[in-house]
Design a protein around this motif. Structure first.
Motif, mmCIF file in Angstrom:
data_model
loop_
_atom_site.group_PDB
_atom_site.id
_atom_site.type_symbol
_atom_site.label_atom_id
_atom_site.label_comp_id
_atom_site.label_asym_id
_atom_site.label_seq_id
_atom_site.Cartn_x
_atom_site.Cartn_y
_atom_site.Cartn_z
ATOM 1 N N ILE A 115 0.854 -1.198 0.000
ATOM 2 C CA ILE A 115 0.000 0.000 0.000
ATOM 3 C C ILE A 115 0.878 1.230 0.000
ATOM 4 C CG2 ILE A 115 -1.652 1.320 1.396
ATOM 5 C CD1 ILE A 115 -2.627 -1.476 2.425
ATOM 6 N N PHE A 116 0.475 2.238 -0.780
ATOM 7 C CA PHE A 116 1.226 3.491 -0.843
ATOM 8 C C PHE A 116 0.257 4.659 -0.945
ATOM 9 C CE2 PHE A 116 3.465 7.014 -2.800
ATOM 10 C CZ PHE A 116 4.697 6.985 -2.192
ATOM 11 N N GLY A 117 0.582 5.751 -0.220
ATOM 12 C CA GLY A 117 -0.101 7.023 -0.387
ATOM 13 C C GLY A 117 -1.464 7.077 0.274
ATOM 14 N N PRO A 174 5.014 12.506 -0.906
ATOM 15 C CA PRO A 174 3.675 12.036 -0.532
ATOM 16 C C PRO A 174 2.643 12.469 -1.559
ATOM 17 C CG PRO A 174 4.797 13.035 1.342
ATOM 18 C CD PRO A 174 5.631 13.344 0.132
ATOM 19 N N ARG A 175 1.586 11.662 -1.702
ATOM 20 C CA ARG A 175 0.605 11.956 -2.754
ATOM 21 C C ARG A 175 -0.713 11.242 -2.510
ATOM 22 N NH1 ARG A 175 4.019 10.366 -7.661
ATOM 23 N NH2 ARG A 175 5.580 11.293 -6.310
ATOM 24 N N VAL A 176 -1.753 11.770 -3.127
ATOM 25 C CA VAL A 176 -3.061 11.128 -3.178
ATOM 26 C C VAL A 176 -3.428 10.949 -4.643
ATOM 27 C CG1 VAL A 176 -3.769 12.161 -1.002
ATOM 28 C CG2 VAL A 176 -4.393 13.288 -3.125
ATOM 29 N N GLY A 177 -4.306 9.980 -4.900
ATOM 30 C CA GLY A 177 -4.784 9.783 -6.264
ATOM 31 C C GLY A 177 -3.713 9.348 -7.234
ATOM 32 N N GLY A 196 -0.186 16.383 -4.623
ATOM 33 C CA GLY A 196 0.706 16.402 -3.486
ATOM 34 C C GLY A 196 0.366 17.314 -2.343
ATOM 35 N N GLY A 197 -0.800 17.961 -2.318
ATOM 36 C CA GLY A 197 -1.068 18.864 -1.210
ATOM 37 C C GLY A 197 -2.457 19.452 -1.255
ATOM 38 N N ILE A 198 -2.684 20.406 -0.364
ATOM 39 C CA ILE A 198 -4.019 20.973 -0.161
ATOM 40 C C ILE A 198 -4.558 21.624 -1.422
ATOM 41 C CG2 ILE A 198 -3.179 23.204 0.675
ATOM 42 C CD1 ILE A 198 -6.143 21.213 2.126
ATOM 43 N N SER A 199 -3.657 22.152 -2.282
ATOM 44 C CA SER A 199 -4.109 22.787 -3.523
ATOM 45 C C SER A 199 -4.551 21.751 -4.556
ATOM 46 C CB SER A 199 -2.990 23.639 -4.119
ATOM 47 O OG SER A 199 -1.926 22.818 -4.579
ATOM 48 N N PRO A 221 -1.833 14.525 1.875
ATOM 49 C CA PRO A 221 -1.253 13.179 1.824
ATOM 50 C C PRO A 221 -0.824 12.697 3.203
ATOM 51 C CG PRO A 221 -0.360 14.574 0.077
ATOM 52 C CD PRO A 221 -1.137 15.476 0.977
ATOM 53 N N VAL A 222 -1.093 11.427 3.489
ATOM 54 C CA VAL A 222 -0.855 10.911 4.830
ATOM 55 C C VAL A 222 0.610 10.514 5.052
ATOM 56 C CG1 VAL A 222 -1.579 8.560 4.213
ATOM 57 C CG2 VAL A 222 -1.687 9.299 6.571
ATOM 58 N N ASP A 223 1.275 9.932 4.057
ATOM 59 C CA ASP A 223 2.691 9.560 4.201
ATOM 60 C C ASP A 223 3.223 9.124 2.840
ATOM 61 O OD1 ASP A 223 2.049 6.817 3.709
ATOM 62 O OD2 ASP A 223 1.655 6.473 5.828
ATOM 63 N N ASN A 224 4.506 8.784 2.801
ATOM 64 C CA ASN A 224 5.102 8.274 1.558
ATOM 65 C C ASN A 224 5.941 7.028 1.830
ATOM 66 O OD1 ASN A 224 7.162 9.618 2.916
ATOM 67 N ND2 ASN A 224 8.146 10.350 1.044
ATOM 68 N N VAL A 225 5.468 6.203 2.760
ATOM 69 C CA VAL A 225 6.140 4.940 3.038
ATOM 70 C C VAL A 225 5.338 3.801 2.435
ATOM 71 C CG1 VAL A 225 7.099 5.897 5.160
ATOM 72 C CG2 VAL A 225 4.986 4.581 5.270
#
Length: 340
Positions: free
Chosen positions: A33-35, A72-75, A92-95, A43-47
């Protein structure tokens, strides 16, 4: 008729997240699992988190924190080849701006991350796309760039020392995010159903035939699933099943929130089998079968924005996601389907 069996895995609530990626590592018999996010757009983490299969064990030793990890990233999207994990894209962030990777991909091999430069025509940076592997190449489809939604398809050839991007035939419109691309090796094809284009999408079933670089749209027989996005449709691994099931579709969002990405919509809790008989004809013989889900304690919540991959012997492993109370989930399950 078919019925589902859900087997809960012994995982920690540290895995609560949505908009993440999960892929099965066949060499380690584990789910990686990632991201993802706990709070919208953060983003919660990048591990890397590893769930051992079939035991479901997860603990401190299953959290991999190598140096030089991707931001770190989402989607984003994660895929596995026989040697490596690959990740590409995301925000990668709130924007929620797309990460500017310009076609570079990240490779995890021998406990180390490497950013890999690629040749060819790179795809636009994007998020909420889908990436799959087939015969050691990677394929990227659809998703959300800075504005709008896409219906393109790209192949990343990994055969040369420097991977090469090639644009393939566009899928039928509209462009969409939160869609799926299931691999059906027996037909040398990918399948797509659903996604989000400003509204929830359903059928027809779109089939991409890899050898001829062509798309075909077909109506599928049987009771029809409700429209949805941020769901799962995975082609089953291994030899073709005698009951004709080639893919399983589960859950997803049936009605988007008025708050967009910051809110929870209405989610499905159903499972569907995509049946193909015979396997010799590309566009004929497709049907949907709704799976019977027994009532009881071992039944997962309805959800969307979760992550899943096909495991061996027709099983699907899925984890996390978002429920109708706008809560991130941390549970993980194995789904098995058998004929009644």
């Amino acid at each position: 008729m078919f019925k589902a069996r859900f087997i809960p895995l012994n995982v920690s609530q540290a895995l609560k997240r949505s908009s993440h990626s999960l892929v099965i590592s066949a060499t380690q018999d584990s789910a990686i699992i990632f991201g993802g996010e706990l709070q919208p757009r953060i983003p919660v983490d990048n591990v890397l988190h590893k769930i051992d299969l079939p035991s479901g064990n997860y603990g401190l030793g299953n959290v991999l924190t190598p140096a030089s990890a991707p931001p770190p990233r989402v989607g984003s999207a994660l895929a596995f080849t026989k040697e490596s994990l690959w990740i590409w894209g995301g925000r990668g962030g709130i924007s929620m701006e797309c990460l500017p990777e310009k076609g570079d991909v990240w490779r995890f091999k021998s406990d180390e991350w490497t950013r890999v430069e690629c040749d060819g025509e790179p795809p636009q940076d994007r998020s909420y796309h889908v990436m799959v592997s087939y015969k050691e190449d990677l394929y990227v489809h659809a998703g959300c760039p800075a504005t709008g939604r896409l219906s393109d398809l790209y192949r990343l050839s990994l055969a040369s020392p420097k991977p090469v991007w090639t644009r393939l035939a566009d899928a039928p419109g509209p462009g969409r995010g939160g869609t799926v691309l299931g691999v059906v090796p027996a037909l040398s094809s990918f399948i797509r159903w659903g996604g989000f284009a400003g509204y929830e999408l359903g059928g027809p079933l779109d089939i991409y035939h890899i050898p001829t670089n062509t798309w075909h749209s077909v109506d599928v027989a049987g009771e029809q699933p409700a429209k949805r996005s941020v769901h799962v449709l995975v082609g089953l691994k291994g030899a073709p099943r005698s009951d004709g099931i080639v893919a399983l579709m589960l859950f997803g969002e049936g009605e988007a929130s008025d708050l967009g990405h910051a809110g929870a919509g209405k989610f499905h809790d159903d499972v569907w089998a995509l049946v193909k008989v015979p396997l010799t004809e590309l566009t004929e013989g497709w049907s949907w079968e709704k799976i019977v889900i027994p009532e009881g304690r071992d039944k997962p919540q309805a959800r969307g924005w979760f992550a899943a991959d096909a495991w061996s012997e027709g099983k699907v492993v899925f984890q996390g996601g978002l429920n109708t109370d706008n809560e991130r989930l941390g549970d993980a399950w194995i789904l098995e389907v058998e004929k009644i």
